[in-house]
Design a protein around this motif. Structure first.
Motif, PDB file in Angstrom:
ATOM      1  N   THR A 130       0.810  -1.207   0.000  1.00  0.00           N
ATOM      2  CA  THR A 130       0.000   0.000   0.000  1.00  0.00           C
ATOM      3  C   THR A 130       0.848   1.263   0.000  1.00  0.00           C
ATOM      4  OG1 THR A 130      -0.113  -0.007   2.412  1.00  0.00           O
ATOM      5  CG2 THR A 130      -1.894  -1.126   1.236  1.00  0.00           C
ATOM      6  N   ILE A 131       0.387   2.230  -0.792  1.00  0.00           N
ATOM      7  CA  ILE A 131       1.008   3.545  -0.817  1.00  0.00           C
ATOM      8  C   ILE A 131      -0.095   4.560  -0.520  1.00  0.00           C
ATOM      9  CG2 ILE A 131       2.293   5.252  -2.155  1.00  0.00           C
ATOM     10  CD1 ILE A 131       3.356   2.906  -3.869  1.00  0.00           C
ATOM     11  N   LEU A 132       0.037   5.214   0.618  1.00  0.00           N
ATOM     12  CA  LEU A 132      -0.888   6.261   1.016  1.00  0.00           C
ATOM     13  C   LEU A 132      -0.368   7.582   0.484  1.00  0.00           C
ATOM     14  CD1 LEU A 132      -3.346   7.176   2.832  1.00  0.00           C
ATOM     15  CD2 LEU A 132      -1.652   7.529   4.645  1.00  0.00           C
ATOM     16  N   THR A 133      -1.269   8.392  -0.089  1.00  0.00           N
ATOM     17  CA  THR A 133      -0.886   9.716  -0.554  1.00  0.00           C
ATOM     18  C   THR A 133      -1.630  10.773   0.253  1.00  0.00           C
ATOM     19  OG1 THR A 133      -2.634   9.817  -2.229  1.00  0.00           O
ATOM     20  CG2 THR A 133      -0.504   8.882  -2.898  1.00  0.00           C
ATOM     21  N   ARG A 134      -1.041  11.958   0.317  1.00  0.00           N
ATOM     22  CA  ARG A 134      -1.745  13.074   0.952  1.00  0.00           C
ATOM     23  C   ARG A 134      -2.934  13.440   0.062  1.00  0.00           C
ATOM     24  NH1 ARG A 134       1.356  14.795   5.015  1.00  0.00           N
ATOM     25  NH2 ARG A 134       3.606  14.646   4.820  1.00  0.00           N
ATOM     26  N   PRO A 135      -4.040  13.855   0.663  1.00  0.00           N
ATOM     27  CA  PRO A 135      -5.178  14.288  -0.154  1.00  0.00           C
ATOM     28  C   PRO A 135      -4.796  15.483  -1.024  1.00  0.00           C
ATOM     29  CG  PRO A 135      -5.803  14.087   2.161  1.00  0.00           C
ATOM     30  CD  PRO A 135      -4.316  13.929   2.087  1.00  0.00           C
ATOM     31  N   ILE A 136      -5.271  15.488  -2.247  1.00  0.00           N
ATOM     32  CA  ILE A 136      -4.963  16.571  -3.188  1.00  0.00           C
ATOM     33  C   ILE A 136      -5.606  17.886  -2.774  1.00  0.00           C
ATOM     34  CG2 ILE A 136      -5.467  17.376  -5.539  1.00  0.00           C
ATOM     35  CD1 ILE A 136      -4.868  14.602  -6.528  1.00  0.00           C
ATOM     36  N   HIS A 137      -6.834  17.825  -2.286  1.00  0.00           N
ATOM     37  CA  HIS A 137      -7.592  19.039  -2.030  1.00  0.00           C
ATOM     38  C   HIS A 137      -8.307  18.940  -0.686  1.00  0.00           C
ATOM     39  CE1 HIS A 137     -10.588  22.216  -2.682  1.00  0.00           C
ATOM     40  NE2 HIS A 137      -9.745  22.693  -3.572  1.00  0.00           N
ATOM     41  N   PRO A 138      -8.361  20.021   0.088  1.00  0.00           N
ATOM     42  CA  PRO A 138      -8.997  19.952   1.413  1.00  0.00           C
ATOM     43  C   PRO A 138     -10.522  19.826   1.381  1.00  0.00           C
ATOM     44  CG  PRO A 138      -8.281  22.188   0.948  1.00  0.00           C
ATOM     45  CD  PRO A 138      -7.762  21.319  -0.172  1.00  0.00           C
ATOM     46  N   LYS A 139     -11.163  20.169   0.258  1.00  0.00           N
ATOM     47  CA  LYS A 139     -12.623  20.088   0.184  1.00  0.00           C
ATOM     48  C   LYS A 139     -13.046  18.625   0.051  1.00  0.00           C
ATOM     49  CE  LYS A 139     -16.660  21.507  -2.350  1.00  0.00           C
ATOM     50  NZ  LYS A 139     -17.166  21.366  -3.681  1.00  0.00           N
TER      51      LYS A 139
END
Length: 164
Positions: free
Chosen positions: A132-141
């Motif tokens: 698994t590779i977790l990424t930071r969310p692209i957008h706060p909305k």
């Protein structure tokens, strides 16, 4: 106890993953979440996403989109990238990940999962035996139920970062 939620890797963006290196390591399939992993929530595939999927196909990867969204949203994104997809996947249920591997012709030993949420994306993929590779969310909305989960994710990520 929290280890079951820890990703194998945590990256700022899906677009920073070294897919060529991972291909050399023997990975042949990539399952992606869409919203806030590849594009902002509800957005169509942009040029960056199209280029990524073009590169992955050129490298020899099979790809599948795995989303809890309804088909119109998933199909809208997929119309631009042309890979396998599963909508209303019911993540974190293992069955969606297994179906994605079946569609791609891969198995848990050579398949990666990339997503932005711990309690659906990462937890389900880990239960399915995937890297698994977790990424930071692209957008706060985000939708309210996701916003609430993000507070719990911060606890998991705090302990995950201390393990690193």
């Amino acid at each position: 106890m929290l280890q079951r939620f820890y990703p194998d890797e945590y990256m700022d963006s899906a677009y920073q993953i070294e897919f060529a290196r991972l291909y050399q390591e023997g990975y042949r399939g990539v399952i992606f979440d869409i919203d806030n992993t590849l594009v902002p929530h509800g957005a169509p595939a942009d040029e960056q996403a199209k280029a990524l999927f073009s590169q992955l196909k050129e490298l020899g990867y099979q790809c599948c989109l795995l989303s809890n969204n309804k088909e119109p949203r998933v199909k809208m994104f997929n119309d631009e990238v042309q890979v396998q997809y599963i909508f209303k996947a019911g993540k974190p249920k293992v069955s969606g990940y297994e179906r994605a591997m079946e569609l791609m012709g891969t198995d848990k030993g050579n398949t990666l999962f990339v997503g932005d949420q711990i309690f659906t994306d990462v937890y389900g993929a880990k239960r399915a035996g995937l890297r698994t590779i977790l990424t930071r969310p692209i957008h706060p909305k985000e939708e309210i139920q996701i916003v609430l989960k993000r507070y719990l994710e911060k606890v998991v990520l705090f302990f995950y970062s201390r393990k690193q």
